[in-house]
Design a protein around this motif. Sequence first.
Motif, PDB file in Angstrom:
ATOM      1  N   GLN A 100       0.856  -1.196   0.000  1.00 16.89           N
ATOM      2  CA  GLN A 100       0.000   0.000   0.000  1.00 16.89           C
ATOM      3  C   GLN A 100       0.886   1.238   0.000  1.00 16.89           C
ATOM      4  OE1 GLN A 100      -3.690   0.409   0.206  1.00 16.89           O
ATOM      5  NE2 GLN A 100      -2.863   2.384  -0.492  1.00 16.89           N
ATOM      6  N   VAL A 101       0.733   2.064  -1.036  1.00 14.31           N
ATOM      7  CA  VAL A 101       1.505   3.303  -1.094  1.00 14.31           C
ATOM      8  C   VAL A 101       0.531   4.478  -1.206  1.00 14.31           C
ATOM      9  CG1 VAL A 101       3.385   2.057  -2.247  1.00 14.31           C
ATOM     10  CG2 VAL A 101       1.789   3.378  -3.634  1.00 14.31           C
ATOM     11  N   PRO A 102       0.987   5.705  -0.987  1.00 16.22           N
ATOM     12  CA  PRO A 102       0.074   6.842  -1.108  1.00 16.22           C
ATOM     13  C   PRO A 102      -0.553   6.901  -2.506  1.00 16.22           C
ATOM     14  CG  PRO A 102       2.136   7.519  -0.102  1.00 16.22           C
ATOM     15  CD  PRO A 102       2.333   6.120  -0.559  1.00 16.22           C
ATOM     16  N   LYS A 103      -1.819   7.274  -2.560  1.00 16.59           N
ATOM     17  CA  LYS A 103      -2.507   7.434  -3.852  1.00 16.59           C
ATOM     18  C   LYS A 103      -1.719   8.364  -4.760  1.00 16.59           C
ATOM     19  CE  LYS A 103      -7.122   6.977  -2.110  1.00 16.59           C
ATOM     20  NZ  LYS A 103      -8.287   7.725  -1.671  1.00 16.59           N
ATOM     21  N   GLY A 104      -1.686   8.028  -6.037  1.00 16.43           N
ATOM     22  CA  GLY A 104      -0.959   8.881  -6.988  1.00 16.43           C
ATOM     23  C   GLY A 104       0.461   8.410  -7.228  1.00 16.43           C
ATOM     24  N   LEU A 105       0.962   7.506  -6.368  1.00 18.03           N
ATOM     25  CA  LEU A 105       2.304   6.964  -6.584  1.00 18.03           C
ATOM     26  C   LEU A 105       2.194   5.542  -7.133  1.00 18.03           C
ATOM     27  CD1 LEU A 105       4.391   8.140  -3.506  1.00 18.03           C
ATOM     28  CD2 LEU A 105       3.870   9.330  -5.635  1.00 18.03           C
ATOM     29  N   MET A 106       3.271   5.093  -7.736  1.00 20.66           N
ATOM     30  CA  MET A 106       3.330   3.739  -8.276  1.00 20.66           C
ATOM     31  C   MET A 106       4.374   2.961  -7.482  1.00 20.66           C
ATOM     32  SD  MET A 106       2.922   2.226 -11.824  1.00 20.66           S
ATOM     33  CE  MET A 106       3.976   2.616 -13.165  1.00 20.66           C
ATOM     34  N   ALA A 107       4.156   1.658  -7.362  1.00 21.84           N
ATOM     35  CA  ALA A 107       5.152   0.796  -6.721  1.00 21.84           C
ATOM     36  C   ALA A 107       5.566  -0.278  -7.714  1.00 21.84           C
ATOM     37  CB  ALA A 107       4.566   0.149  -5.468  1.00 21.84           C
ATOM     38  N   VAL A 108       6.854  -0.616  -7.728  1.00 24.59           N
ATOM     39  CA  VAL A 108       7.358  -1.724  -8.558  1.00 24.59           C
ATOM     40  C   VAL A 108       8.331  -2.547  -7.721  1.00 24.59           C
ATOM     41  CG1 VAL A 108       7.064  -0.670 -10.844  1.00 24.59           C
ATOM     42  CG2 VAL A 108       9.126  -0.169  -9.524  1.00 24.59           C
ATOM     43  N   MET A 109       8.424  -3.820  -8.072  1.00 22.05           N
ATOM     44  CA  MET A 109       9.334  -4.707  -7.341  1.00 22.05           C
ATOM     45  C   MET A 109      10.118  -5.570  -8.336  1.00 22.05           C
ATOM     46  SD  MET A 109       7.227  -5.920  -3.925  1.00 22.05           S
ATOM     47  CE  MET A 109       8.692  -6.318  -2.970  1.00 22.05           C
ATOM     48  N   SER A 110      10.988  -6.416  -7.801  1.00 24.11           N
ATOM     49  CA  SER A 110      11.690  -7.394  -8.642  1.00 24.11           C
ATOM     50  C   SER A 110      10.725  -8.563  -8.851  1.00 24.11           C
ATOM     51  CB  SER A 110      12.966  -7.852  -7.932  1.00 24.11           C
ATOM     52  OG  SER A 110      12.689  -8.239  -6.594  1.00 24.11           O
ATOM     53  N   ALA A 111       9.653  -8.293  -9.577  1.00 22.69           N
ATOM     54  CA  ALA A 111       8.534  -9.234  -9.679  1.00 22.69           C
ATOM     55  C   ALA A 111       7.689  -8.821 -10.879  1.00 22.69           C
ATOM     56  CB  ALA A 111       7.709  -9.180  -8.400  1.00 22.69           C
ATOM     57  N   LYS A 112       6.561  -9.493 -11.059  1.00 23.47           N
ATOM     58  CA  LYS A 112       5.632  -9.082 -12.120  1.00 23.47           C
ATOM     59  C   LYS A 112       5.047  -7.738 -11.728  1.00 23.47           C
ATOM     60  CE  LYS A 112       1.918 -11.251 -14.827  1.00 23.47           C
ATOM     61  NZ  LYS A 112       2.287 -10.651 -16.080  1.00 23.47           N
ATOM     62  N   ASN A 113       5.175  -6.750 -12.595  1.00 22.97           N
ATOM     63  CA  ASN A 113       4.915  -5.365 -12.214  1.00 22.97           C
ATOM     64  C   ASN A 113       3.727  -4.725 -12.924  1.00 22.97           C
ATOM     65  OD1 ASN A 113       6.787  -4.464 -10.229  1.00 22.97           O
ATOM     66  ND2 ASN A 113       8.416  -4.782 -11.724  1.00 22.97           N
ATOM     67  N   PRO A 114       3.143  -3.714 -12.270  1.00 24.10           N
ATOM     68  CA  PRO A 114       2.082  -2.949 -12.926  1.00 24.10           C
ATOM     69  C   PRO A 114       2.671  -2.067 -14.013  1.00 24.10           C
ATOM     70  CG  PRO A 114       2.736  -1.867 -10.905  1.00 24.10           C
ATOM     71  CD  PRO A 114       3.485  -3.173 -10.953  1.00 24.10           C
ATOM     72  N   LYS A 115       1.863  -1.714 -15.001  1.00 24.05           N
ATOM     73  CA  LYS A 115       2.328  -0.769 -16.013  1.00 24.05           C
ATOM     74  C   LYS A 115       1.616   0.569 -15.882  1.00 24.05           C
ATOM     75  CE  LYS A 115       4.179  -4.262 -18.949  1.00 24.05           C
ATOM     76  NZ  LYS A 115       4.095  -5.160 -20.078  1.00 24.05           N
ATOM     77  N   GLU A 116       0.619   0.562 -15.027  1.00 24.51           N
ATOM     78  CA  GLU A 116      -0.096   1.815 -14.758  1.00 24.51           C
ATOM     79  C   GLU A 116      -0.356   1.959 -13.276  1.00 24.51           C
ATOM     80  OE1 GLU A 116      -3.564   1.750 -17.235  1.00 24.51           O
ATOM     81  OE2 GLU A 116      -2.277   2.011 -19.006  1.00 24.51           O
ATOM     82  N   LYS A 117      -0.634   3.204 -12.875  1.00 23.41           N
ATOM     83  CA  LYS A 117      -0.940   3.427 -11.460  1.00 23.41           C
ATOM     84  C   LYS A 117      -2.319   2.888 -11.128  1.00 23.41           C
ATOM     85  CE  LYS A 117       1.996   7.396 -11.268  1.00 23.41           C
ATOM     86  NZ  LYS A 117       2.009   8.310 -12.411  1.00 23.41           N
ATOM     87  N   THR A 118      -2.497   2.442  -9.903  1.00 20.10           N
ATOM     88  CA  THR A 118      -3.831   2.039  -9.460  1.00 20.10           C
ATOM     89  C   THR A 118      -4.486   3.230  -8.768  1.00 20.10           C
ATOM     90  OG1 THR A 118      -3.030   1.293  -7.307  1.00 20.10           O
ATOM     91  CG2 THR A 118      -3.104  -0.354  -9.067  1.00 20.10           C
TER      92      THR A 118
END
Length: 612
Positions: A168-186
């Motif tokens: 869970q990160v602040p709204k408006g920010l994106m999170a990525v990891m060494s994993a399968k990643n999002p391509k857009e913000k939620t």
Amino acid sequence: MTSCAQPKAEEPIVYSYVEEPHSYAKPNNAFIKHLKLDITVDFETEVISGKATYDIKNNNSTQIILDSKHLDIEAVSADGKETEFSLGAKDKQLGQPLTITIDKNTKQIEILYKTTKNTEALQWLKAQQTADKTNPFLFTQGQAILTRTWIPIQDSPQIRLTYEANVQVPKGLMAVMSAKNPKEKTENGLYHFKMQQPIPAYLIALAVGNFDYKAISDRTGVYAEKSMLNKVHDEFSDMEKMVTAAEQLYGDYAWEQFDVIVLPPSFPFGGMENPRLTFATPTVIAGDKSLTSLVAHELAHSWSGNLVTNATWNDFWLNEGFTVYFEMRIMEAVYGKERADMLALISRQDLDDELENLKDTPNATKLKLDLKGKNPDDGMNSIAYDKGYLLLRTLEETVGREKFDAFLKQYFKAHAFSTMTTDKFVTYLNTNLLEKNSVTFNTDEWINQPGIPKNQAIITSDKFKKVEQVLQEFITTDKINKDLTKDWTPQEWVHFIRNFPTTMTTDQMKDLDTAFNFTNTTNSYIQMVWYEQALNHDYHGNNVDAKMENFLTSVGRRWYVESLFKAFKRNDRMEDALKIYEKSRPNYHSVTAHTIDALLGYEPETEAALGN
Ligand code: BES
Ligand code: ZN
């Protein structure tokens, strides 16, 4: 039958892990197979907090030991029931063993925890420290033994685990990891991740900020802040070609997706090979693709390091030496031999410089290290990279490229998703390359003796020979013929500048700066070597001191920062160095700060004095 149940053949319960000097885990007793994180990233308090759930394999043990450093452990349970735990004595490097009581049948443990101000893996950045200057940023750096400062974990390269995470990160920010990643913000700032291939803990990574994704091919692409996204995309547009070239050399890419995220300039490394998502410094965005061998390097780690992992940090050369060799081969395949020759000769010169640096501690020039009792980060030097490379290049030249390539391809395939010790590699090399081809080779001398054996491959570059001639001509005549330098690449300029003789005068420095405006170059590599020479030759023209200070306060890449502070020290400019360091230190990640603290003998008042 329950009392003597046999382990299933495909899942051996007892593994023979070799002794690990940098982890408290005892994996032969009990180890982690899978991690699930449910965490919240809070920029206000600069704390990550939440729950870590682990699937474990237990070999009849009554306890499991994890590594923990500067973490606040709140509660621990085993299969849903609260259980006892204890944190052992604190070691400055290793942190504390976290010993958890389990029973023979325990399948899962759960830990509630929080990071603290002293966390060394995390760097919390203010908006001002980012490219867009609109939002804060967070990134982690796990290698070598820092993952334990943000997740309680068995932090040994020998222990591989799969993971998933809800972050869970602040709204408006994106999170990525060494994993399968999002391509857009939620919309709600909640992100879900999965890494389905088993990886060592040092490769677990997270970045949070206001960045976007732009694809290069269907399996490669870049993440960067808005103001940099297109520039980054252009700079790295050959990424798909690099992956294709790498696969043709040593077998299929095992991780599905290969993306790069460009981080703020305080990122302490050039790059970090986090699986599926390399973390990179913005200092390689030169505008002309001249520094993208870094991408080839981190990509190469997808085989050497991430697929076949050094068993302990003493075997670090198995990660980095192989990776430099593979990097050169990718660069040769994509850009041709001329470019690869220049890179190889730069590595050769780096090796000579490192041998000179380490002349009073020859044991540090052995490939197989002995880092017990040390912070691995302090003992890892460029010997692993450049002597490791030279060994592999010498082997290639000894047996011929065709045989060597077949050998390496087989090596990666045979040991995929497992770990390698130096001894195991030597045995594998003897059987599968040397004996097979009836070649005798002084492997032991290369690995266990200081210095460089006589049978080293000789590395040359036609382009660099010309550079040396131009430099020689200038030194003897003081004349500059710009026709000869007009097509030079940044590598040629670096070679030119790096090879100034000690007798070079301040006037000559000034003439060169007037002709080529080195002080105002935007290429970070040329900046670094030029500033070094300004320090060596007491040159102060063109406002170079202010430029240098600006560089040191905005860039945290350790290699650059360390090279420059070393040059200050070597040239008796300690007072100036400390003045700059007072200002620049708050912008550095802990790994850079720790290196420079030791170099300059700087004692921070408290750990929290760091910018993270
Ligand atoms: N894995 C290393 C970075 C690293 C090494 C982090 C040791 C922590 C401990 C990475 O692949 C690397 O080697 N980066 C180099 C760039 C490369 C092109 C030589 C760097 O950061 O300069
Ligand atoms: Zn590397």
